[in-house]
Scaffold this motif. Structure first.
Motif, PDB file in Angstrom:
ATOM      1  N   LEU A  43      15.982   1.367   7.684  1.00 23.10           N
ATOM      2  CA  LEU A  43      16.345   0.467   6.588  1.00 23.10           C
ATOM      3  C   LEU A  43      16.694   1.301   5.365  1.00 23.10           C
ATOM      4  CD1 LEU A  43      16.361  -2.642   6.288  1.00 23.10           C
ATOM      5  CD2 LEU A  43      14.115  -2.446   5.251  1.00 23.10           C
ATOM      6  N   TYR A  48      21.044  -2.017  -5.950  1.00 19.91           N
ATOM      7  CA  TYR A  48      20.305  -3.157  -6.452  1.00 19.91           C
ATOM      8  C   TYR A  48      20.744  -3.513  -7.864  1.00 19.91           C
ATOM      9  CZ  TYR A  48      16.848  -0.490  -9.263  1.00 19.91           C
ATOM     10  OH  TYR A  48      16.211   0.295 -10.200  1.00 19.91           O
ATOM     11  N   LEU A  98       9.962  -6.627 -11.634  1.00 22.75           N
ATOM     12  CA  LEU A  98       9.339  -5.365 -11.301  1.00 22.75           C
ATOM     13  C   LEU A  98       8.589  -4.888 -12.532  1.00 22.75           C
ATOM     14  CD1 LEU A  98      12.219  -3.511  -9.419  1.00 22.75           C
ATOM     15  CD2 LEU A  98      10.295  -4.741  -8.434  1.00 22.75           C
TER      16      LEU A  98
ATOM     17  N   ASN B  31       1.137   6.012 -10.034  1.00 22.93           N
ATOM     18  CA  ASN B  31       1.144   4.549 -10.029  1.00 22.93           C
ATOM     19  C   ASN B  31       2.266   4.069  -9.131  1.00 22.93           C
ATOM     20  OD1 ASN B  31       0.397   1.963 -10.677  1.00 22.93           O
ATOM     21  ND2 ASN B  31       1.682   1.867 -12.485  1.00 22.93           N
ATOM     22  N   TYR B  33       3.192   1.222  -5.483  1.00 22.69           N
ATOM     23  CA  TYR B  33       2.858   0.041  -4.685  1.00 22.69           C
ATOM     24  C   TYR B  33       3.188   0.332  -3.229  1.00 22.69           C
ATOM     25  CZ  TYR B  33       2.963  -2.034  -9.283  1.00 22.69           C
ATOM     26  OH  TYR B  33       2.728  -2.285 -10.605  1.00 22.69           O
ATOM     27  N   PHE B  35       3.518  -1.545   0.722  1.00 22.07           N
ATOM     28  CA  PHE B  35       3.725  -2.815   1.395  1.00 22.07           C
ATOM     29  C   PHE B  35       3.775  -2.594   2.905  1.00 22.07           C
ATOM     30  CE2 PHE B  35       5.050  -4.889  -2.532  1.00 22.07           C
ATOM     31  CZ  PHE B  35       5.643  -3.856  -3.248  1.00 22.07           C
ATOM     32  N   GLU B  52      -1.685  -2.355  -4.582  1.00 20.27           N
ATOM     33  CA  GLU B  52      -1.357  -1.613  -5.789  1.00 20.27           C
ATOM     34  C   GLU B  52      -2.214  -0.349  -5.819  1.00 20.27           C
ATOM     35  OE1 GLU B  52      -0.767  -5.996  -6.843  1.00 20.27           O
ATOM     36  OE2 GLU B  52      -2.140  -4.788  -5.640  1.00 20.27           O
ATOM     37  N   MET B  95       6.812   1.946  -3.083  1.00 23.14           N
ATOM     38  CA  MET B  95       7.624   1.694  -4.253  1.00 23.14           C
ATOM     39  C   MET B  95       6.991   2.314  -5.490  1.00 23.14           C
ATOM     40  SD  MET B  95       8.857  -1.846  -5.998  1.00 23.14           S
ATOM     41  CE  MET B  95       7.566  -1.848  -7.225  1.00 23.14           C
ATOM     42  N   LEU B  97       7.867   2.962  -9.810  1.00 25.76           N
ATOM     43  CA  LEU B  97       8.736   2.704 -10.952  1.00 25.76           C
ATOM     44  C   LEU B  97       9.039   4.019 -11.639  1.00 25.76           C
ATOM     45  CD1 LEU B  97       6.887  -0.438 -12.277  1.00 25.76           C
ATOM     46  CD2 LEU B  97       9.121  -0.392 -11.185  1.00 25.76           C
ATOM     47  N   TYR B 104      13.601   1.769 -10.251  1.00 26.11           N
ATOM     48  CA  TYR B 104      12.505   1.994  -9.335  1.00 26.11           C
ATOM     49  C   TYR B 104      13.059   2.608  -8.058  1.00 26.11           C
ATOM     50  CZ  TYR B 104      13.584  -1.334  -5.747  1.00 26.11           C
ATOM     51  OH  TYR B 104      14.157  -1.944  -4.688  1.00 26.11           O
ATOM     52  N   LEU B 106      12.378   2.523  -3.852  1.00 22.63           N
ATOM     53  CA  LEU B 106      11.700   1.893  -2.725  1.00 22.63           C
ATOM     54  C   LEU B 106      12.125   2.596  -1.454  1.00 22.63           C
ATOM     55  CD1 LEU B 106       9.944  -0.422  -1.597  1.00 22.63           C
ATOM     56  CD2 LEU B 106      12.020  -1.783  -1.451  1.00 22.63           C
ATOM     57  N   PHE B 108      11.365   2.878   2.800  1.00 19.81           N
ATOM     58  CA  PHE B 108      10.767   2.301   4.000  1.00 19.81           C
ATOM     59  C   PHE B 108      10.541   3.380   5.046  1.00 19.81           C
ATOM     60  CE2 PHE B 108      10.787  -2.351   3.686  1.00 19.81           C
ATOM     61  CZ  PHE B 108      11.550  -2.539   2.553  1.00 19.81           C
TER      62      PHE B 108
END
Lengths: 117, 118
Positions: A43, A48, A98, B31, B33, B35, B52, B95, B97, B104, B106, B108
């Motif tokens: 992916l 964005y 966000l 800092n 996140y 998922f 978080e 993820m 920031l 940000y 992200l 996978f």
């Protein structure tokens, strides 16, 4: 809410043709993302938007790819001309916001399976 | 650059048993996140659980829980009482920031294909 809506669900086209994928994000979401999924590369984030403005398009593979977001409820990803190696599933996702204390998760659409012959 | 590694391309588990999917990541950020997303054969990406980094308590959502080890940069997903509907690809995502940039990142992982066997 209907969730993120993508169209078409399937697209088969011939090499050299223009392809336009469409996305309607969840109402009220400020962020919209376009991803491509393949077996080889997994992916990948393509681009964005935040409040309709493109923030990061570094994932767009080449100039044949372009994305627009003319308003808060609609975005397109266009490939012109298309090539067989563009065959993949393209996902659109949206996020409310966000931030350091935001929810941050993305809600995905069902994807568009693109096949370029 | 951030990297996310899922070292188990495929796993299987008997129905009603427990299975743990592993995920490690690499970052210099403090800092961020994490998922876990599920992608069943229908192809729909569904958020399973999020964590978080500033929270020490491991997140739980019904039969799904995580073991978040910040120092080890590990974020595993445990599925208890596995059900046939849990059969899917599971993706770990990270993820962060970018401070001051308003943007940000992200990333996978490659995914783990989980099969629940009746």
């Amino acid at each position: 809410d209907a969730g993120v809506i993508q169209s078409p669900r399937h697209e088969v086209t011939e090499m050299g043709q223009e392809v336009t994928l469409r996305c309607k994000p969840i109402s009220g979401h400020d962020y919209l993302f376009w991803y491509r999924q393949t077996m080889m590369r997994g992916l990948e984030l393509l681009i964005y938007f935040n409040n309709n403005v493109p923030i990061d398009d570094s994932g767009m593979p080449e100039d044949r790819f372009s994305a627009k977001m003319p308003n808060a409820s609609f975005s397109t990803l266009k490939i012109q001309p298309s090539e067989p190696r563009d065959s993949a599933v393209y996902f659109c996702a949206s996020s409310e916001r966000l931030g350091d204390r935001g929810q941050n998760e993305q809600f995905f659409g069902p994807g568009t399976r693109l096949t370029v012959l | 650059a951030q990297t996310v590694t899922q070292s188990q391309p495929e796993m299987s588990v008997q129905e009603a048993e427990t299975v743990t999917l592993s995920c490690t990541y690499d970052t210099s950020e403090s800092n961020y996140y994490l998922f876990w997303y599920k992608q069943p054969p229908s192809r729909q990406m569904i958020l399973v659980i999020r964590q978080e980094a500033y929270k020490q308590q491991n997140a739980t959502e019904n039969r799904f829980s995580v073991n978040f080890q910040k120092a080890a940069k590990s974020f595993s997903l445990k599925i208890s009482d596995s059900q046939l509907g849990d059969t899917a690809m599971y993706f770990c995502a990270f993820m962060t920031l970018v401070s001051g940039a308003g943007s940000y990142q992200l990333t996978f992982g490659k995914g783990t294909k989980l099969s629940v066997i009746p």
